[in-house]
Enzyme design. Structure first.
Site, short mmCIF file in Angstrom:
data_model
loop_
_atom_site.label_atom_id
_atom_site.label_comp_id
_atom_site.label_asym_id
_atom_site.label_seq_id
_atom_site.Cartn_x
_atom_site.Cartn_y
_atom_site.Cartn_z
N THR A 44 45.27 36.63 39.42
CA THR A 44 45.36 37.68 40.44
C THR A 44 46.38 37.31 41.51
O THR A 44 47.12 38.18 42.01
CB THR A 44 43.97 37.90 41.10
N HIS A 47 49.68 38.27 40.30
CA HIS A 47 49.91 39.71 40.42
C HIS A 47 50.26 40.08 41.86
O HIS A 47 51.13 40.91 42.10
CB HIS A 47 48.67 40.51 39.97
#
Lengths: 351, 351, 351, 351
Positions: A44, A47
C-alpha cells in the site's frame, strides 16, 4: 522531547514522498504516543508513493505515511488503559468506529467507518506516532524487534490462513510477496499438512522455500493445477490463500481446489476480472472469502501465540533493514522485485 | 490359505481370554479379508479381559477380540470397491448402519446402530479378519507398520483435538495413556501454540515430553490450575482434551479454561460424577463436547495427512512390540502402568 | 405389471424430446422401482430440451429425462433396506459414488463422480423409474403429492438458504423462478427476519409475494441496492440467495450486502462474467458460496421437518398441473415465463 | 429535574428491599442518563431480595436494584455517541471491561471483569439510571413499551436458542419461567420446526402454549423422554434449551436428544449435581454449552430484527403490569408461581 521530528510525508497529490520536519503528534486521552523503533513498508505504501488511482481517491495529502511499525510507549493519555511507559508495542493500523454493526458484533475488520494509520491519519514512518491505546499490542518479549515490526502485515496472513480449515489440510499460497511469505510460515506453524507456494519470481520462490514451503511452483514455467495434482497424487487442494491479486492465480487456484475447498482472497487485483463461475465455483461447491485487515483482536492473539511460542519464524522473509532516511531507495528496491520484506529504522534508532 | 487360524477369543463370560484355533472368517460381497500384520491393545480390550460391567452388558461371548490393527488384503468381496490384493490397510472399527440420521448426515461416528469389531463382531487379534471395504483405510506408504497399527486409536485423539479451536491455541491434555500421548503429538502437529500434559505417572509424563509436550504437570504433586496459570502468565487455556476419565481432571480442566474455552471429553469416567455447573460451565460460557470414535471418514483423512506429510510421529508412544502369543503378558504390562502403547504381532508375522 | 411403458425420451442429439414406448427399467439389488405419481420440470429439463451446449457435452442420448418426481414403491431390490411396498417416496437425483473424499466426509453433494437421474441415467418422466434405495426419501404424510413432487428442487433452495446465517437475518432472493420462489418460503419458515425478492417479471413478483416475501423489487424499474437500503433504513443485507444466474444480480446482490455478509450462488450464469472483486468482495469481507445439489441427506431432513411441521407451504409456487402427455406444451409454457413450477402427471395417474 | 428520586434499594445485608429517596445518579462522559419508563423483575432480583448465598457474596449493599428496563434518554455525556435526547432505549446490563481476551475477540458476554447493573452498580428500579452509551439499545419503534422492557431477559433466550442449530430443528425448552417462555417464541420465530416445552406448572404450560409451543409436557405427570419420542415418531431432539436449573431436566433433556444433539444451559442449578457422562454425553457425542448473558451485541441485533419484523411477539409471557411502588407484592407474586413476566412502572409513569 523535542516539538518536531522527521517523517515521511505524502506532501503532494503526485507521485513521490518527502522527508520533512513536522510536529510531534499530539495525542488524545485514550491514545498512547509511540516512539517508533522499526517500521516496515507495505505494498500500500508503494501505491501511495506512486499515487495510483486508489491513493488519489483515498489518501489525505500531507499525511505522515506508514502503518506497519513497532515502538516504545513514551506518553499515555489520561484514560488510556493497559500500558506502561517504556513498553514495546506493535499496532493495529485500522482505527475503527466501534458503533457500526460489524464493530458491535466482533467484526471490526469490516468496520464501515475505518480510518487507517498512514492513509487517513498520521502514521508510523516517523519518529513518533500517536495511536489509540486499544490499537496497541504488547509485542512478545522473545521476538526480535524487526519481527515485531511486521506483526501487522503478518496479521493479514494469519487472518487469511485462519479463514477456513487449515490443520491437516493441503494448502497453496499463490503469490510470494511479503504477506504470501508470511502465510507460508503461518500455515506451516498452524498445522497445515502440506504447504505449496507459487510465484513467477525465482527469488521469491527461494524465500518461499526458506519460509517452509513443502514445494514451490514457478508458474512462469509450470501449470499450477497440474503440479498440484502431481504433488497430491491426483487430489485437489483443501485451500488456497490468494496473495497475488493476479486473475490467473485466482482462476488456477480455484481449478486446483478439490470440490468443497476454499479460496481466501487477500491479494487486490488491479481491475475487475472475469471468472467461469459455473465450472470454478458453483459446480465445485467452493467457498470464496474476501479478506481485509485483521480480526480485531482475535488475529493478534493468534499471531502472538504463534510467535511467542516459537512455532513461527518470520525472519527469512525480512530481507533488508535500512535507515528510514533511505526511504526512496527502499521503494525502488521493492519495485525491482529484489526484496522480501524491507524494514526501516527511523532517525536516531539503531538498525 | 488354511481353513483355521489362531485368535484371541473371549471364550467365557468371565475374566480372561483364550488363544484358540478358530475358523478363518468368511467375508461378504462388500467385505475384504485382511491378513493381520500388527495389532494393538486398547483400554477397551483390558475391560473386556477383566469382564467389567460394561463388557458383561455388551460383548458377545465367543467373539474374537481386537479392533486396532493393520494388515494386508488377501481377498476381496465381489462388490467391494477401491482396493487391490496385497494393499496394506488400517481399519475403522465402527461398522455403521448407513441409514440413521447421524449416518445420513455425515455423522456416522454417532450412528444409532454401530457394531464394533472385536466387541460385537470378530476382530483383529487373529491371523485374519474380515471387514467391510468401506472400513478399510489404505495406510500411508511412508509410515512404519507399527504406527499404521495405531491409526484407529490415534484417530480418537485427532477427533478430540479437532473438535474445537486448536491452531494457535493453548491446549492441555489431561491423562497420558496412549490416546493422551497421541493427542499431544496431534495437537502439536495441528498447530497448537502450546501443549501441556498432565498425569500422575512420572513414566507417562516422560513419554508425554517425548511426544512433544511443552510442559508436563504431575497432578499428584502440583495443582493443574495453578501450574497452567503460571505457564500462561495468568491466562487460562483455550482448550482441554480430557483423556483420563478422572472426575478431578474434568473439574480441574474446566477450572483451568479461560472463559469461552472448550473441553472435549474422550476419557470414560468409571461412574457418574458431580460438577459445579454454574462456576465451571455456565458462568464461563464453556463448550463441552462428548467425543466418541472417529469422524467417518474426515478424521482418517486428517490423520493420514498428518502422518504422510511427516508432521506427526507416533513412535515415542509405542513402547512395546510383542508377539500376540504373549497376549496375557501384554495385558499385565498395561495394567502395571509400565507401558505406553503395546502392539502385538500375530503368529507367523515378524515383529 | 407390463414390460413396457411410456416415457419422455431425449431421442436425438438435437432440440426436442419424444414420448416413446420403452422398457420398464430393471433394478439392481440395492434399488427400488418407483411408479411415478407426479413429476416436475426443472430448468435443466428445458436446457436438455433445447439441447444447449451443456446438454450436448453431458446428456446421454436416448435417456429418459426428468429428475424431480414422487411415486410409489412397487418393487424392492434384494438388499435394498428401509422401505416397504406402496410407500410414497421423493428422490434425491444425484447418485453419488460413496468413495471420493467429499462422499466420505459427508459432502456427497460435491461428489467427484455424480451421476444424475434424467441426465446420465434414466429418469422420472415416465411411468416407472428405478433409483438406489438410499436416494429414496419417504414423503411426509401430511404433504400434498404435488408438493412432494417438488421436494428435490426445493432442496436446492434449502441448501442455498442454509449455507449461511439465516435466522433473524435480512435476506434477499434474487430471481423468482421456481427455486427462487421456494427459497422465499424456506427463508421465511427458517426464521429470516425479512425476506425481499427481486425479479424483472411482474408475474413472478406476484408469486413471490404469495410465497411470503416482505417486499418485492422489480429490478426492471428499481435499483436493488437503493430499494434495499430504503427498506432497511440505510443498512445492508445479511445475505443474498442468488437464483437468477444474472451477472447484474450477482453484482447488485454483493453491493446490497452489508460488510461481512454472504452471497450463496445457485443460479447458473450463461457465461463467464466480470466482477469488481476489490469493491464487492474483498474490502467488504464477503463470503461467496457456490451451491450445487442438496446436502445428502442433511438438506432432506431439514426440508422434511419444515414441510411436515407445516411451517413451509410450497403450493403458491406450483402454478400448473398437466398430464405428462402434454410435455411439449408445458415446456412452451415455461419458456413463455407464464408459469411458476409446472408439475406433470404421468399416463394413467390422476391429476 | 429534581436532585433526588425514588428507588428500590438493597438497603441491608439481609432479606428484603427498601423503597428510598436517593440521589439521581451522576453520569460519566461516555454515559447516558435514562428516565425509566418500564422495568421488569428477573429471577436474580428474587435472589437478591431473598439474600441467598450468591447475593451475599456478590451484591453491593446499598445498590439500587433492577437490570431490566426501558426508558428515555434525558441527558448525554460529553463523549457519548449515537443517541439523541428523548430516544427510547433498552439496556444491556453487563458493563464489560473491553480489555480482556473475551472482550477483545467479540465475546464480551464472558468478560472476565463484568459489572452488572443492579448488582454491582446502581440499576433500573428507580426513576433514573445512568448507563454507558454503548450499553444502550434503541428500542424498535413498533414494539410496545412493556415488550421493550423485557428485551434484556429475552436476549438470554435468544443467546441460548442461537447457540446451536435451530432452523428446521426439533427443539425442547425445559422450564417455562419467563426466559423459557421467551425462548419458545424465539425458537418458533427463528425457524425451529417443532418446539416442545416442559414444566411442572399447569399455569406456566398454558403460557407456553400461548407463546407458540407445538406441544407442552407436564413433567410432573409425564416422562420427557417418552413423550418426546412419541411426538417425534421415535426420534430424538436436535436441541434442548435448558431454562429450569433442575438437575432432572438436564438429565432428561440429554436423554431426549438424538445422538449428536446439543444442550444449551442457561438455567442455574442450585448446587452441584451428578451426571452419567458416558451414557448421556460421551457415547452420544453431545455438545453442551454454558450460556451467560447476551452476545454483545450480536444477540441484540438478532432480537431487534425478530421484534421489529413482527416475527416475535412476547406479550403472552408478560402477565402483570404493576406500579413499582408495589415491588414487594410483585416479588410475592413471582414466588407464588402465579405469574409469567411481571413488569413495573416507576413513580410518575403511566402503566
Amino acid at each position: 522531547m523535542a516539538n518536531t521530528m522527521l517523517a515521511v510525508v505524502k506532501a503532494e497529490a503526485a507521485p513521490g514522498a518527502e522527508i520533512r520536519e513536522v510536529k510531534v503528534p499530539g495525542f488524545g486521552r485514550t491514545d498512547v504516543l509511540v516512539k517508533v523503533k522499526v517500521a516496515s513498508i507495505c505494498g500500500t505504501d508503494l501505491h501511495i508513493y506512486e499515487w495510483d488511482r486508489w491513493s488519489q481517491g483515498r489518501v489525505r495529502v500531507g499525511v505522515t505515511t506508514g502503518h506497519e511499525f513497532v515502538g516504545e510507549i513514551v506518553a499515555i493519555g489520561a484514560e488510556a488503559r493497559g500500558f506502561a511507559l517504556g513498553e514495546r508495542v506493535a499496532c493495529e493500523s485500522h482505527i475503527v468506529c466501534g458503533h457500526c454493526l460489524p464493530c458491535r458484533t466482533g467484526n471490526g475488520h469490516v468496520c464501515e467507518n475505518t480510518r487507517i494509520l498512514g492513509v487517513d491519519v498520521n502514521g508510523g514512518f516517523a519518529e513518533y506516532v500517536a495511536v489509540p491505546a486499544v490499537n496497541a499490542w504488547r509485542a512478545p518479549r522473545n521476538v526480535p524487534i524487526e519481527v515485531a515490526a511486521v506483526m501487522e502485515p503478518c496479521g493479514n496472513a494469519v487472518h487469511t490462513a485462519f479463514a477456513g480449515p487449515l490443520a491437516a489440510c493441503n494448502i497453496a499460497v499463490t503469490g510470494c510477496g511479503p504477506i504470501g511469505l508470511f502465510a507460508i510460515g503461518v500455515a506451516r506453524a498452524a498445522g497445515a499438512a502440506r504447504v505449496f507456494a507459487s510465484d513467477v519470481s525465482p527469488f521469491r520462490l527461494d524465500l518461499a522455500r526458506r519460509m517452509g514451503a513443502d514445494a514451490v511452483i514457478d508458474v512462469a514455467k509450470e501449470l499450477l493445477v497440474e503440479r498440484v495434482r502431481e504433488l497430491l497424487g491426483g487430489q485437489g487442494l483443501d485451500g488456497v490463500l490468494e496473495m497475488s491479486g493476479s486473475p490467473q492465480a485466482v482462476r488456477d487456484g480455484l481449478a486446483a481446489l478439490r470440490n468443497g475447498g476454499r479460496l481466501s482472497l487477500l491479494g487486490l487485483p488491479k481491475e475487475p476480472f472475469e471468472l467461469d463461475w459455473n465450472r470454478l465455483v458453483i459446480f465445485k461447491g467452493i467457498t470464496v472469502r474476501g479478506i481485509i485487515g485483521r480480526r480485531m483482536y482475535e488475529t493478534w492473539y493468534q499471531l502472538d501465540n504463534l510467535l511467542a511460542s516459537g512455532r513461527l519464524d518470520l525472519k527469512p522473509a525480512i530481507t533488508h533493514v535500512m535507515p528510514m532516511e533511505r526511504f526512496e531507495e527502499a521503494i525502488g528496491l521493492l519495485k525491482s522485485g529484489g526484496a522480501g520484506k524491507v524494514v526501516l529504522v527511523p532517525w536516531g534508532e539503531d538498525a
